[in-house]
Design an enzyme around this catalytic site. Structure first.
Site, PDB file in Angstrom:
ATOM      1  N   SER A   1      -1.681   5.394  64.192  1.00 52.71           N
ATOM      2  CA  SER A   1      -0.845   6.143  64.098  1.00 52.71           C
ATOM      3  C   SER A   1      -1.261   7.603  64.384  1.00 52.71           C
ATOM      4  CB  SER A   1       0.142   6.506  62.253  1.00 52.71           C
ATOM      5  OG  SER A   1      -1.567   6.386  61.642  1.00 52.71           O
TER       6      SER A   1
ATOM      7  N   ASP B   1      -0.093  22.973  49.520  1.00 61.90           N
ATOM      8  CA  ASP B   1      -0.807  23.561  48.642  1.00 61.90           C
ATOM      9  C   ASP B   1       0.241  24.859  48.722  1.00 61.90           C
ATOM     10  OD1 ASP B   1      -3.106  23.010  48.746  1.00 61.90           O
ATOM     11  OD2 ASP B   1      -3.258  22.513  50.621  1.00 61.90           O
TER      12      ASP B   1
ATOM     13  N   TYR C   1      -8.166  11.012  48.970  1.00 57.25           N
ATOM     14  CA  TYR C   1      -9.511  11.705  48.554  1.00 57.25           C
ATOM     15  C   TYR C   1     -10.874  10.975  48.796  1.00 57.25           C
ATOM     16  CZ  TYR C   1      -5.229  14.919  48.896  1.00 57.25           C
ATOM     17  OH  TYR C   1      -3.956  16.135  49.521  1.00 57.25           O
TER      18      TYR C   1
ATOM     19  N   ASP D   1      -8.366  11.579  40.038  1.00 57.74           N
ATOM     20  CA  ASP D   1      -7.037  11.271  41.137  1.00 57.74           C
ATOM     21  C   ASP D   1      -7.215   9.636  41.563  1.00 57.74           C
ATOM     22  OD1 ASP D   1      -8.048  13.364  42.372  1.00 57.74           O
ATOM     23  OD2 ASP D   1      -9.365  13.199  44.219  1.00 57.74           O
TER      24      ASP D   1
HETATM   25  P1  FAD Z   1      -1.306  15.117  44.343  1.00 57.13           P
HETATM   26  O1  FAD Z   1      -1.738  13.730  45.171  1.00 57.13           O
HETATM   27  O2  FAD Z   1       0.287  15.260  44.138  1.00 57.13           O
HETATM   28  O3  FAD Z   1      -2.376  16.059  43.560  1.00 57.13           O
HETATM   29  C1  FAD Z   1      -4.062  15.975  44.709  1.00 57.13           C
HETATM   30  C2  FAD Z   1      -4.312  16.018  42.968  1.00 57.13           C
HETATM   31  O4  FAD Z   1      -4.674  16.775  42.400  1.00 57.13           O
HETATM   32  C3  FAD Z   1      -4.468  14.506  41.652  1.00 57.13           C
HETATM   33  O5  FAD Z   1      -5.495  13.595  42.586  1.00 57.13           O
HETATM   34  C4  FAD Z   1      -5.018  15.281  41.303  1.00 57.13           C
HETATM   35  O6  FAD Z   1      -6.542  14.455  40.420  1.00 57.13           O
HETATM   36  C5  FAD Z   1      -4.995  16.641  40.879  1.00 57.13           C
HETATM   37  N1  FAD Z   1      -4.092  16.953  40.400  1.00 57.13           N
HETATM   38  C6  FAD Z   1      -2.443  17.319  40.455  1.00 57.13           C
HETATM   39  N2  FAD Z   1      -1.520  17.230  39.262  1.00 57.13           N
HETATM   40  C7  FAD Z   1      -2.128  17.102  38.579  1.00 57.13           C
HETATM   41  C8  FAD Z   1      -1.728  17.424  37.020  1.00 57.13           C
HETATM   42  N3  FAD Z   1      -0.678  17.210  36.569  1.00 57.13           N
HETATM   43  N4  FAD Z   1      -2.325  17.274  36.079  1.00 57.13           N
HETATM   44  C9  FAD Z   1      -4.873  16.698  36.685  1.00 57.13           C
HETATM   45  N5  FAD Z   1      -4.771  17.085  38.215  1.00 57.13           N
HETATM   46  C10 FAD Z   1      -3.508  16.999  38.874  1.00 57.13           C
HETATM   47  N6  FAD Z   1      -0.456  19.591  53.351  1.00 57.13           N
HETATM   48  C11 FAD Z   1       0.917  20.292  54.010  1.00 57.13           C
HETATM   49  O7  FAD Z   1       1.172  21.238  53.023  1.00 57.13           O
HETATM   50  N7  FAD Z   1       1.942  19.967  54.852  1.00 57.13           N
HETATM   51  C12 FAD Z   1       1.007  18.774  54.913  1.00 57.13           C
HETATM   52  O8  FAD Z   1       2.281  18.266  56.208  1.00 57.13           O
HETATM   53  C13 FAD Z   1       0.415  17.733  54.582  1.00 57.13           C
HETATM   54  N8  FAD Z   1       0.072  16.799  55.600  1.00 57.13           N
HETATM   55  C14 FAD Z   1      -1.542  15.774  54.691  1.00 57.13           C
HETATM   56  C15 FAD Z   1      -1.849  14.862  55.146  1.00 57.13           C
HETATM   57  C16 FAD Z   1      -2.641  13.811  54.824  1.00 57.13           C
HETATM   58  C17 FAD Z   1      -3.455  12.540  55.152  1.00 57.13           C
HETATM   59  C18 FAD Z   1      -3.742  14.510  53.556  1.00 57.13           C
HETATM   60  C19 FAD Z   1      -4.314  13.563  52.869  1.00 57.13           C
HETATM   61  C20 FAD Z   1      -3.715  16.045  53.173  1.00 57.13           C
HETATM   62  C21 FAD Z   1      -2.278  16.366  53.755  1.00 57.13           C
HETATM   63  N9  FAD Z   1      -1.694  17.905  53.063  1.00 57.13           N
HETATM   64  C22 FAD Z   1      -0.372  18.494  53.512  1.00 57.13           C
HETATM   65  C23 FAD Z   1      -2.821  18.700  52.582  1.00 57.13           C
HETATM   66  C24 FAD Z   1      -1.927  18.284  50.560  1.00 57.13           C
HETATM   67  O9  FAD Z   1      -1.185  18.852  50.371  1.00 57.13           O
HETATM   68  C25 FAD Z   1      -3.651  19.629  49.936  1.00 57.13           C
HETATM   69  O10 FAD Z   1      -4.079  18.378  49.943  1.00 57.13           O
HETATM   70  C26 FAD Z   1      -2.604  19.279  48.580  1.00 57.13           C
HETATM   71  O11 FAD Z   1      -4.045  20.242  48.063  1.00 57.13           O
HETATM   72  C27 FAD Z   1      -2.610  18.499  47.306  1.00 57.13           C
HETATM   73  O12 FAD Z   1      -1.550  17.210  48.026  1.00 57.13           O
HETATM   74  P2  FAD Z   1      -1.266  16.094  47.236  1.00 57.13           P
HETATM   75  O13 FAD Z   1       0.064  15.953  47.180  1.00 57.13           O
HETATM   76  O14 FAD Z   1      -2.711  15.664  47.515  1.00 57.13           O
HETATM   77  O15 FAD Z   1      -1.407  16.505  45.777  1.00 57.13           O
END
Ligand code: FAD
Length: 306
Positions: A19, A113, A152, A165
């Protein structure tokens, strides 16, 4: 190494799937470049192509426009990225519904973020979804869609430990995530260990390695520092002194990416997600190396499959 290894794996073309990830273009020149890239990669029939989603209204509109164009003017299956940033639940639900009305059936659900950028402290919108898991649930409430989430291999930078995580990843799976795509990484051992730990934690969805070909080492090193990905010394050494030598830099980048993907194939990986940076060259070359050929069904073309 690769010649020997490839000759031992004549079957890889049958089992490998790719992909591609794009970001929405900001101006006409970037739009033209993206479209050249889409058209160059289209014959490889990727499983899907995803379009990232950013902070701010105009970026979000660009994502929708790009996804719409892919639907209208290509045979590819677009996956729309979506985040929880700065939006109420109702607003996010509306964005999902708009994508669905457009014909989107594949999503990549992320917390996102803060608008100030990677590394700034994340505070959920008071009326919004607070993380990726809640967003997965919101998408699945609107239909039986294909929903990818993040993973991650080196731990999310805000996370205290891997267990936190994996708890989050498990919640995403429980809410209906169908696949995890990893943050980019350069140490395949780390990826393999991560997958083993995920399985041990009871997470069984496919975990697809996100591969970032190093088009520009300086930029990648910069970005890696902010998103918690580690730049190994051996990688820095390979690009040492090449900043002003784009030709050699490109050749080294191809060699590094080839080494990484072929080693992953050797470890049994069959599914790859390429962060293309809207450039076709290395993504196309890496796909070719792992056995993907134009005109063959490589798991794509408007398929909605996990
Ligand atoms: P989550 O999975 O919701 O959280 C990440 C980690 O933070 C969790 O695993 C957990 O350990 C911790 N955490 C979260 N909430 C809590 C809580 N309440 N209590 C304790 N720990 C917590 N960013 C963009 O802006 N746009 C995009 O299109 C985009 N695409 C991406 C695609 C991929 C494949 C990846 C890997 C990242 C992408 N990102 C994108 C970056 C991403 O938004 C960031 O890495 C962001 O910091 C975390 O988003 P997430 O969905 O991984 O978070």
């Amino acid at each position: 190494m690769s010649q020997y290894r490839l000759s031992r794996r004549p079957d890889i073309g049958d089992s490998v799937r790719v992909s591609f990830e794009f970001f929405p273009p900001k101006n006409d020149d970037m739009e033209a470049r993206l479209w050249d890239t889409v058209k160059r990669l289209e014959p490889l029939a990727p499983h899907f192509v995803s379009v990232t989603y950013g902070a701010g209204g105009s970026t979000r509109e660009r994502t929708a426009r790009t996804v719409n164009r892919i639907l209208a003017q290509s045979s590819l299956t677009p996956a729309a990225h979506l985040t929880c940033v700065d939006a109420t639940r109702a607003e996010v639900d509306e964005v999902i519904a708009d994508f669905v009305a457009m014909g989107v059936r594949n999503f990549v659900a992320l917390r996102g973020d803060p608008a100030e950028g990677v590394g700034a402290c994340y505070t959920p919108h008071p009326g919004g979804y607070s993380n990726g898991a809640e967003l997965v649930g919101a998408i699945r409430r609107q239909g039986d869609f294909d929903v990818s989430v993040s993973a991650y291999p080196e731990k999310h930078p805000e996370s205290p430990d891997f267990a936190t995580d994996f708890d989050m990843l498990k919640r995403k799976v429980d809410n209906g995530a169908t696949r995890a795509i990893t943050q980019f990484f350069f140490e395949n051992d780390q990826f393999e260990r991560y997958v083993e730990k995920a399985r041990a934690a009871g997470i069984y969805i496919p975990i697809v390695p996100g591969i970032l070909p190093v088009h520009n080492f300086k930029q990648v090193a910069n970005f890696a520092g902010r998103c918690g990905a580690h730049i190994p010394n051996w990688l820095a050494e390979r690009f040492d002194g090449l900043h002003d030598d784009p030709q050699t830099h490109a050749l080294v980048a191809a060699a590094v990416a080839a080494e990484q993907v072929l080693d992953l194939v050797e470890r049994g990986v069959g599914d790859f997600h390429f962060y293309t940076m809207n450039r076709a060259d290395l993504a196309f070359a890496m796909s070719h190396l792992i056995g993907i050929r134009p005109g063959e069904a490589n798991g794509g073309h408007r398929a909605v499959a996990a």
